[in-house]
Design a protein around this motif. Sequence first.
Motif, PDB file in Angstrom:
ATOM      1  N   ARG A 115       0.896  -1.562   0.043  1.00 27.85           N
ATOM      2  CA  ARG A 115      -0.140  -0.331   0.297  1.00 27.85           C
ATOM      3  C   ARG A 115       1.051   1.423   0.179  1.00 27.85           C
ATOM      4  N   ALA A 116       0.042   2.513  -0.366  1.00 25.77           N
ATOM      5  CA  ALA A 116       0.899   3.706   0.072  1.00 25.77           C
ATOM      6  C   ALA A 116       1.625   4.135   0.644  1.00 25.77           C
ATOM      7  N   ASP A 117       1.324   3.769   2.340  1.00 29.66           N
ATOM      8  CA  ASP A 117       1.567   4.137   3.516  1.00 29.66           C
ATOM      9  C   ASP A 117       3.292   2.299   3.892  1.00 29.66           C
ATOM     10  N   GLY A 118       2.732   2.070   2.924  1.00 31.03           N
ATOM     11  CA  GLY A 118       4.193   1.117   3.188  1.00 31.03           C
ATOM     12  C   GLY A 118       3.928  -0.114   3.856  1.00 31.03           C
ATOM     13  N   SER A 119       2.405  -0.808   3.980  1.00 32.00           N
ATOM     14  CA  SER A 119       2.163  -1.814   4.747  1.00 32.00           C
ATOM     15  C   SER A 119       2.297  -2.800   3.396  1.00 32.00           C
ATOM     16  N   GLU A 120       2.477  -3.621   3.858  1.00 30.79           N
ATOM     17  CA  GLU A 120       2.928  -5.127   3.380  1.00 30.79           C
ATOM     18  C   GLU A 120       1.776  -5.112   2.781  1.00 30.79           C
ATOM     19  N   THR A 121       1.116  -6.608   1.457  1.00 35.87           N
ATOM     20  CA  THR A 121       0.233  -6.602   1.369  1.00 35.87           C
ATOM     21  C   THR A 121       0.491  -8.110   1.220  1.00 35.87           C
ATOM     22  N   PRO A 122      -0.662  -8.926   1.141  1.00 36.70           N
ATOM     23  CA  PRO A 122      -0.347 -10.381   1.176  1.00 36.70           C
ATOM     24  C   PRO A 122      -0.553 -11.402  -0.142  1.00 36.70           C
ATOM     25  N   ASP A 123       0.121 -11.932  -0.679  1.00 35.54           N
ATOM     26  CA  ASP A 123      -0.313 -12.596  -2.294  1.00 35.54           C
ATOM     27  C   ASP A 123      -1.640 -13.300  -2.158  1.00 35.54           C
ATOM     28  N   GLY A 124      -2.279 -13.325  -3.315  1.00 38.00           N
ATOM     29  CA  GLY A 124      -3.461 -14.220  -3.199  1.00 38.00           C
ATOM     30  C   GLY A 124      -3.435 -14.936  -4.072  1.00 38.00           C
ATOM     31  N   THR A 125      -4.785 -15.034  -5.200  1.00 38.31           N
ATOM     32  CA  THR A 125      -5.453 -16.179  -6.147  1.00 38.31           C
ATOM     33  C   THR A 125      -6.741 -15.406  -6.097  1.00 38.31           C
ATOM     34  N   VAL A 126      -7.099 -15.440  -7.105  1.00 39.16           N
ATOM     35  CA  VAL A 126      -8.348 -15.606  -7.858  1.00 39.16           C
ATOM     36  C   VAL A 126      -9.072 -16.609  -8.613  1.00 39.16           C
ATOM     37  N   ARG A 127      -9.783 -17.041  -8.887  1.00 30.27           N
ATOM     38  CA  ARG A 127     -10.397 -17.935  -9.356  1.00 30.27           C
ATOM     39  C   ARG A 127     -10.985 -17.921 -10.782  1.00 30.27           C
ATOM     40  N   LEU A 128     -10.320 -18.838 -11.238  1.00 32.58           N
ATOM     41  CA  LEU A 128     -10.877 -18.855 -13.003  1.00 32.58           C
ATOM     42  C   LEU A 128     -11.205 -20.001 -13.282  1.00 32.58           C
ATOM     43  N   ALA A 129     -12.055 -20.448 -14.026  1.00 33.93           N
ATOM     44  CA  ALA A 129     -13.887 -21.971 -14.336  1.00 33.93           C
ATOM     45  C   ALA A 129     -13.766 -20.904 -15.362  1.00 33.93           C
ATOM     46  N   ALA A 130     -13.663 -22.399 -16.303  1.00 29.89           N
ATOM     47  CA  ALA A 130     -14.409 -22.317 -17.826  1.00 29.89           C
ATOM     48  C   ALA A 130     -15.386 -23.373 -18.158  1.00 29.89           C
ATOM     49  N   ARG A 131     -16.956 -23.414 -18.378  1.00 28.81           N
ATOM     50  CA  ARG A 131     -16.989 -24.104 -18.967  1.00 28.81           C
ATOM     51  C   ARG A 131     -17.764 -23.974 -20.569  1.00 28.81           C
ATOM     52  N   LEU A 132     -17.654 -26.050 -20.898  1.00 32.12           N
ATOM     53  CA  LEU A 132     -17.274 -26.250 -22.419  1.00 32.12           C
ATOM     54  C   LEU A 132     -18.479 -25.886 -22.863  1.00 32.12           C
ATOM     55  N   ALA A 133     -18.785 -24.549 -24.197  1.00 26.79           N
ATOM     56  CA  ALA A 133     -20.359 -24.473 -24.630  1.00 26.79           C
ATOM     57  C   ALA A 133     -21.185 -25.691 -25.454  1.00 26.79           C
ATOM     58  N   SER A 134     -22.529 -25.638 -25.175  1.00 22.24           N
ATOM     59  CA  SER A 134     -23.574 -26.895 -25.853  1.00 22.24           C
ATOM     60  C   SER A 134     -23.972 -26.435 -27.178  1.00 22.24           C
ATOM     61  N   PRO A 135     -24.660 -26.829 -27.741  1.00 24.60           N
ATOM     62  CA  PRO A 135     -25.240 -26.284 -28.999  1.00 24.60           C
ATOM     63  C   PRO A 135     -26.734 -25.993 -28.057  1.00 24.60           C
ATOM     64  N   ALA A 136     -27.039 -25.884 -26.980  1.00 22.82           N
ATOM     65  CA  ALA A 136     -28.301 -25.794 -26.526  1.00 22.82           C
ATOM     66  C   ALA A 136     -28.027 -24.395 -25.725  1.00 22.82           C
ATOM     67  N   ASP A 137     -26.839 -24.111 -25.855  1.00 25.22           N
ATOM     68  CA  ASP A 137     -26.727 -22.739 -25.092  1.00 25.22           C
ATOM     69  C   ASP A 137     -27.341 -21.515 -25.684  1.00 25.22           C
ATOM     70  N   ASP A 138     -27.295 -20.393 -25.204  1.00 26.23           N
ATOM     71  CA  ASP A 138     -27.301 -19.292 -25.291  1.00 26.23           C
ATOM     72  C   ASP A 138     -26.732 -18.426 -25.706  1.00 26.23           C
ATOM     73  N   ASP A 139     -26.154 -17.970 -26.754  1.00 25.73           N
ATOM     74  CA  ASP A 139     -24.906 -17.765 -27.221  1.00 25.73           C
ATOM     75  C   ASP A 139     -24.804 -16.372 -27.156  1.00 25.73           C
ATOM     76  N   THR A 140     -25.516 -15.326 -26.368  1.00 27.25           N
ATOM     77  CA  THR A 140     -25.554 -14.094 -26.673  1.00 27.25           C
ATOM     78  C   THR A 140     -24.202 -13.918 -26.053  1.00 27.25           C
ATOM     79  N   TYR A 141     -23.308 -14.137 -24.247  1.00 29.19           N
ATOM     80  CA  TYR A 141     -21.620 -13.934 -24.179  1.00 29.19           C
ATOM     81  C   TYR A 141     -20.646 -15.506 -24.666  1.00 29.19           C
ATOM     82  N   LEU A 142     -21.034 -15.785 -25.742  1.00 22.75           N
ATOM     83  CA  LEU A 142     -20.349 -16.728 -25.937  1.00 22.75           C
ATOM     84  C   LEU A 142     -18.727 -16.626 -25.970  1.00 22.75           C
TER      85      LEU A 142
END
Length: 635
Positions: free
Chosen positions: A355-382
């Motif tokens: 941080r700007a005041d010098g405070s240390e910050t812990p490293d971390g992770t974010v979670r990525l997940a993906a789903r394989l599309a199927s022909p029945a899916d709505d493809d608006t946000y494919l």
Amino acid sequence: MSGKHRTEMDDRGWFFFSGGPGAPRYGDDPTKHAVDHDSEAFVREVLQNANDQALDNDEPVEVTFRFVTLTGEEKRLFLEGLEWQDGLRERLESVTAADRGRSYDRLLSRIDDSEAELRLLIVEDRNTTGLTGDWDEDSNYAALVRDELYSSKQDDTAGGSYGLGKSVLWTFSGASTVVFNSFLSGDGDADRSPRLIARSKFPTHELTSDDVTYQGAGWLCRSKDTENGVRPESFWGEEASELAERLQIERPAVDGTSALVVDFRDPTRDERPDLDQLADEFVEASVKYFWPAIYRGDLKVEVETPDETVEADVDSVPAITPFVECYSSRFTEEEQLENAGDVAGLDIPLSVPPRADGSETPDGTVRLAARLASPADDDTYLNTVALFRGAGMVVKYYDQSRVAFGDRNFYGVLAAGEARTDHPSSESDEEIDRFLRFAEPPEHDEWESTENLREQYQRGFRTAIEDMFGTLRDGLRHLLAKSNGGTDALSDSVLNRFPIHGSGAPRVRNPPDLSRVFEIDSTSRFDGDRWVFSGRVEPIVDEYEGWSTEISLTSIGEDGSRYDDVAIETLSVEDEDVAISFEEDTVSVVADSTTGEIRFEGSSYATNENDLLSGDVGETQLEIRAELDSPEGDR
């Protein structure tokens, strides 16, 4: 100096501060132009503000959008309660006459036409803090009814940090007027609830009846003498309840706030849509942007018209279903997608700088997940990835069409910060949530380098975001790659980060300890007919005789493979003491021990005209390799 347009010094009515000689003049509300203002943006901003004010009681925030139309006697009583004739009409006529508010002409005509309906929208939230605090305090009340471009949020993980979202309330009012009725949470003034006040935002205007110039903002209130002059004061208790009934803004005695938009209209449309169409749009926008919060049970949204009430649930918008399925299975142990409907996931590292005041910050992770599309899916946000954090609002549907190949279409989620896990958040999750909050621009539709980040964190914040997105793209390629071969189709960066595809050690093109020796920032983009890029390379060790860096551009295929070098035509640096040489498709920059960093910018040769016409311009990766001369002269 302050004043109000009243014939008697009755302390109840519309109050406007007078400008006085030399006072600034306001031609319009600047926040109208700061964010998009269509109905989708309205829903997004209003729900974000309500969600940010949630009470810490494990109860969901409940929001109702209620459309009301008034005609005849109901319309007359409403305008009388709003003190239209004595408080607002002459001001709007003055603004219109000065050509600073021509849209008010149409409003005045509708008001005068006894047969014309007046459309209201009431946004009622429950299980929220309400309008707490006083005019002269840093409070929810002051932020909403007094301030401009100022935010008073509950905590570091709140959705907004600019105070712009509330501007949509006035932007969508044909009368630039909003009424608030609130039941307050906590101690203090809560037992005086309800609390009611209205606020208008007009340009600076003059009234011929008193020859006074008034500032733009005005309040329907009781005026109150204070040590700092006359100030607007809310209506409270029984008086507020009686006025709320006349203004159609009664609400249950539950903590929260109702906001009434007078003469609701969409400023982006020439004609007013019917209420059923608006209701459908509001439901879809609520689910599109807040399905994480709705799915978790943190938010409930209803849209009410005179004919029906519809709940916005995740099942009501089929285009969102694949994302919900992906999020619900995000912690699957699978790391590759095989069949349609499969979900696989990976942890993506995010290193937050101090941080700007010098405070240390812990490293971390974010979670990525993906789903394989199927022909029945709505493809608006494919082939997009929904980005969101603890606030439960989708910041962006991040287009990653270039990562998909063949029949490997997908839907993805990147759950960050306090949205990463269903369990209590870790310290790193909380810090990442805070970091990404400050990475959002005023529209809250991106995670990028912002001035807020610069103020809150030390150097390295831009690199942290770019690295996260770079790893996200590589992670998607890893998840989508077929397990039965295909290793050579993946880029080196994918294999380095996710070497499960290889049979041995991952291929390495750059020194493995490069990040311990150099700090590297870079960016590239396609600009009309060529790629342009810039960056910075800086040694972060104490001693060296000299150092060098090689810069190149490489085309990346839709499957993540590297298939062609892109020739660099120009490259310039800020330091004149370094040597630049062009060698085939690579540019080398050599520096000595006196050079602390190299900042550069350059461009490729122009792209073939046929490629531009056909749209065949793919993704290009900027590659930077750096080497250090040790004090002994070894490289």
